[in-house]
Design an enzyme around this catalytic site. Structure first.
Site, short mmCIF file in Angstrom:
data_model
loop_
_atom_site.label_atom_id
_atom_site.label_comp_id
_atom_site.label_asym_id
_atom_site.label_seq_id
_atom_site.Cartn_x
_atom_site.Cartn_y
_atom_site.Cartn_z
N GLU A 105 2.79 70.18 -53.09
CA GLU A 105 3.87 69.79 -52.17
C GLU A 105 5.22 69.86 -52.88
OE1 GLU A 105 1.66 67.33 -48.69
OE2 GLU A 105 2.61 66.11 -50.25
N GLU A 160 -3.51 71.27 -46.60
CA GLU A 160 -3.81 69.88 -46.25
C GLU A 160 -3.57 69.65 -44.77
OE1 GLU A 160 -1.84 66.83 -48.48
OE2 GLU A 160 -1.99 67.92 -50.38
#
Length: 366
Positions: free
Chosen positions: A161, A263
């Site tokens: 991320e 995700e």
């Protein structure tokens, strides 16, 4: 000569034909993050198939149609999990179960995400060149060990991320030269171990097209080397399904790269099992998709359908995040605090009765 011409035409047809999943077939990658699994099992975690038979959760995932697992790697976490030995052990089991592997390097001793990208304690005092070398060596060490034991990584995330960069402050969002050098150190290590392994660069906020254009425009301009665009998309945080679809279609075309949802997740209940308040408690976190086993399955099916619909067959697949993170005392969110709880157990792919939920087969295309 005729056989040679026929063989050439066959290969040409394979190269020019759209991937099977572009026309409704299963996604090539149907995966689950199982980073919490080793610790869960060590502390007594139990997993059962949909009929209630106790078994190896990796084999239960495979039987439901999943193709890959995802494992995060920390450097020196307080609890000793999510390190090379545990990754190697779970990778061996996964390969025996017929599952492929995505390795997710956080380059930290704990969670790395848009709000924090903290250096490992052992790297805190390194010069920039030493830090770049540490990224390379750590990446190479884990991946080379996986390859040598016969379980090579199929995909590797160089960072997790990365909205704001990695290894702050040297690799922060406002120093693209530093960020690019650190990312390429990891990318180069991946390719030194295996040219076939795909490098994934992964951002959160999968419906934010402005973020993805800004970030990947800069990555390309600074020569960052990668193969796949990774997205996190959580419907209750990251915008509408329509905005998510628009962003995927745009970035796949703009950068000419395949993409995958590294995700996603959705709750199957509003209940709590371990006394630690869940992160999502709404009865309907996204309109039309209740927090029920059926709602969870419908959402994972919908996300998969949107990835499948990316033009040109560039949508590779979907990973459900922390699918095995059930409520087990001691396996909480904070590796430094055994008393911390799990705020995610109502989004796993195993229910409070330890049985596989319908969402598992929905993700697996069954």
């Amino acid at each position: 000569m005729k056989r040679a011409i026929a063989a050439f035409l066959c290969v040409a047809a394979l190269l020019t034909a759209p991937p099977a999943h572009a026309e409704g077939g299963p996604l090539p990658i149907r995966g689950a993050d199982v980073s919490s699994l080793a610790k869960s099992e060590a502390l007594g975690g139990v997993y059962r198939d949909a009929e209630g038979r106790r078994g190896d959760p990796l084999r239960i995932l495979r039987a439901a149609g999943l193709t890959h697992i995802r494992l995060k790697v920390w450097v020196e976490p307080a609890d000793g999990y999510n390190t090379r030995p545990h990754v190697l052990a779970v990778a061996r089991r996964a390969r025996a179960a017929g599952l492929k592997l995505l390795v997710d390097f956080h380059y930290s001793d704990s969670w790395a995400d848009p709000s924090k990208q903290n250096k490992p304690a052992a790297w805190a005092a390194l010069s920039f060149e030493e830090l770049r070398q540490a990224v390379h060596d750590h990446t190479f060490d884990v991946l080379d060990a996986l390859k040598r034991q016969g379980t090579p990584a199929d995909l590797v995330q160089v960072g997790n991320e990365l909205n704001g960069g990695l290894l702050w402050p040297e690799g922060r969002w406002d120093d693209w030269q530093g960020m690019a050098a650190l990312l390429n150190a990891g990318s180069d290590a991946v390719k030194e171990v295996s040219r076939a392994t795909k490098v994934v660069l992964h951002l959160a906020d999968g419906a934010d097209n402005g973020l993805y254009r800004w970030w990947f425009d800069n990555a390309v301009a600074h020569g960052v080397r990668f193969d796949v665009i990774g997205l996190s998309y959580y419907p209750f945080w990251h915008g509408t399904l329509e905005a998510f679809q628009t962003n995927m279609n745009d970035v796949a075309a703009r950068y000419g790269k395949p993409l995958l949802v590294a995700e996603t997740a959705y709750p199957f209940t509003t209940a709590d099992e371990d006394g630690w308040e869940n992160i999502i408690t709404s009865a309907e976190p996204y309109p039309g998709y209740p927090a029920t086993p059926e709602g969870q399955a419908a959402m994972l099916r919908k996300v998969s359908d949107l990835v499948r619909a990316v033009p040109g067959g560039r949508g590779l697949g979907v990973f459900s995040w922390e699918a095995t993170w059930t409520a087990v005392r001691g396996n909480g969110w904070d590796p430094a605090d055994p008393a911390s709880g799990n705020a995610w157990e109502n989004q796993a792919l195993f229910g409070f009765d330890d049985r596989a939920l319908p969402a598992m087969r929905a993700l697996g295309g069954r």
